[in-house]
Scaffold this motif. Structure first.
Motif, PDB file in Angstrom:
ATOM      1  N   UNK A  11       0.677  -1.429   0.200  1.00  0.00           N
ATOM      2  CA  UNK A  11      -0.355  -0.197   0.096  1.00  0.00           C
ATOM      3  C   UNK A  11       0.493   1.235  -0.103  1.00  0.00           C
ATOM      4  N   UNK A  12       1.722   1.500   0.476  1.00  0.00           N
ATOM      5  CA  UNK A  12       2.716   2.040   1.315  1.00  0.00           C
ATOM      6  C   UNK A  12       3.624   2.741  -0.577  1.00  0.00           C
ATOM      7  N   UNK A  33       4.563   7.509   5.164  1.00  0.00           N
ATOM      8  CA  UNK A  33       5.738   6.455   6.053  1.00  0.00           C
ATOM      9  C   UNK A  33       4.030   5.414   6.447  1.00  0.00           C
ATOM     10  N   UNK A  34       4.220   4.484   7.343  1.00  0.00           N
ATOM     11  CA  UNK A  34       2.991   4.007   8.345  1.00  0.00           C
ATOM     12  C   UNK A  34       3.645   3.237   8.848  1.00  0.00           C
ATOM     13  N   UNK A  35       2.537   2.904  10.121  1.00  0.00           N
ATOM     14  CA  UNK A  35       3.795   2.634  11.503  1.00  0.00           C
ATOM     15  C   UNK A  35       2.947   0.614  11.227  1.00  0.00           C
ATOM     16  N   UNK A  36       4.545   0.221  11.365  1.00  0.00           N
ATOM     17  CA  UNK A  36       4.265  -1.349  12.177  1.00  0.00           C
ATOM     18  C   UNK A  36       3.383  -1.664  12.602  1.00  0.00           C
ATOM     19  N   UNK A  37       2.864  -2.994  12.283  1.00  0.00           N
ATOM     20  CA  UNK A  37       1.683  -3.398  12.814  1.00  0.00           C
ATOM     21  C   UNK A  37       2.087  -3.692  14.380  1.00  0.00           C
ATOM     22  N   UNK A  97      -3.304   7.298  16.245  1.00  0.00           N
ATOM     23  CA  UNK A  97      -3.729   6.765  15.299  1.00  0.00           C
ATOM     24  C   UNK A  97      -3.701   7.206  14.694  1.00  0.00           C
ATOM     25  N   UNK A  98      -2.641   7.686  13.904  1.00  0.00           N
ATOM     26  CA  UNK A  98      -2.344   8.139  12.888  1.00  0.00           C
ATOM     27  C   UNK A  98      -1.208   7.212  12.461  1.00  0.00           C
ATOM     28  N   UNK A  99      -1.814   6.510  11.679  1.00  0.00           N
ATOM     29  CA  UNK A  99      -1.023   4.984  11.268  1.00  0.00           C
ATOM     30  C   UNK A  99       0.038   5.059   9.851  1.00  0.00           C
ATOM     31  N   UNK A 174      -5.202   4.471   8.371  1.00  0.00           N
ATOM     32  CA  UNK A 174      -4.693   3.653   6.840  1.00  0.00           C
ATOM     33  C   UNK A 174      -3.632   4.795   5.872  1.00  0.00           C
ATOM     34  N   UNK A 175      -2.890   4.031   5.203  1.00  0.00           N
ATOM     35  CA  UNK A 175      -2.132   4.402   3.985  1.00  0.00           C
ATOM     36  C   UNK A 175      -3.780   5.112   3.366  1.00  0.00           C
TER      37      UNK A 175
END
Length: 246
Positions: A11-12, A33-37, A97-99, A174-175
């Motif tokens: 997705x990123x 950027x995206x936070x890891x799960x 909340x800002x993934x 999410x992205x």
């Protein structure tokens, strides 16, 4: 968030490729950027970000590096841009909340970021951001990690931020969310730039705050549609070049 690391990477990477198609890139600069799960062993978040030196249209899922909040590259064989780390780590530290965080230097975004008035309520698109948009004062290139606290305060609980004399930033769960927010924030800036060019021919009309409040509330009710739009964006990208998944 229930996505796997592979899904997040794809997705990123898709967001980078789409941003290139839309003309959002600034050579090697600006970052998504995206936070890891999952968090690290200390319970701290880690995030995926682009490796420094890649153009947006080159980025594949496997190219993305994992960085922790201390600036350590946890996984990957590349470095990152320090200014990008400052901005993105600031948000990931403060907003659970800002993934996903998207930051751009588009012409329209930077033009509005240069205006004292900021984003005006000129149209339906800009009204979505009424009272949901923060502003951050310019402090120079974001190399100073102490600026992170001020970025966090400027963003607050908003879904987007205008970095004055700099550019735009969006956040999402999410992205899909962050990308759609950035798409329309940038579109609102493009409309404002175009309207300003016609100001000598006709006065610019703004939407009253009370009506903008109502329109913003209407948009809140259909935010779930962002994921449908994101699926459509990825189908489009798959038809053009699915190599982002690699």
């Amino acid at each position: 968030m229930h996505q796997t690391e592979l899904e997040l990477r794809q997705d990123l990477a898709a967001a980078y490729r789409l941003a290139s198609m839309l003309g959002w890139e600034d050579t090697l600069y600006t970052h998504f950027s995206v936070r890891m799960p999952d968090n690290d062993e200390n319970g701290e978040p880690r995030f995926l970000i682009n490796p420094f030196g890649f153009m947006f249209d080159e980025i594949c899922a496997s190219d993305l590096i994992i960085v922790d909040l201390n600036g350590n590259v946890v996984e990957g064989n590349a470095d990152y841009n320090p200014a990008g780390f400052t901005i993105h780590s600031a948000v990931h530290m403060a907003r659970e909340d800002a993934h996903c965080v998207i930051h751009t230097h588009t012409l329209a975004g930077m033009a509005v970021a240069a205006c004292d008035s900021g984003l005006l309520n000129l149209n339906q698109i800009s009204a979505e951001f009424h009272n949901r948009l923060g502003y951050h004062e310019y402090e120079g290139v974001a190399f100073n990690l102490e600026e992170r606290q001020r970025i966090q305060a400027s963003l607050g609980d908003n879904m987007a931020l205008i970095l004055k004399s700099h550019g735009l930033l969006s956040v999402g769960s999410s992205v899909a969310d962050a990308f759609q927010i950035m798409y329309y924030l940038n579109k609102a800036c493009e409309i404002q730039l175009a309207a300003g060019q016609m100001a000598s021919l006709s006065p610019i009309a703004t939407i009253p705050d009370s009506l903008a409040d109502y329109v913003s509330s209407q948009f809140k009710k259909v935010e779930h549609e962002r994921h449908l739009v994101w699926k459509a964006w990825k189908r489009k990208l798959d038809r053009i070049d699915p190599s982002y998944k690699d």
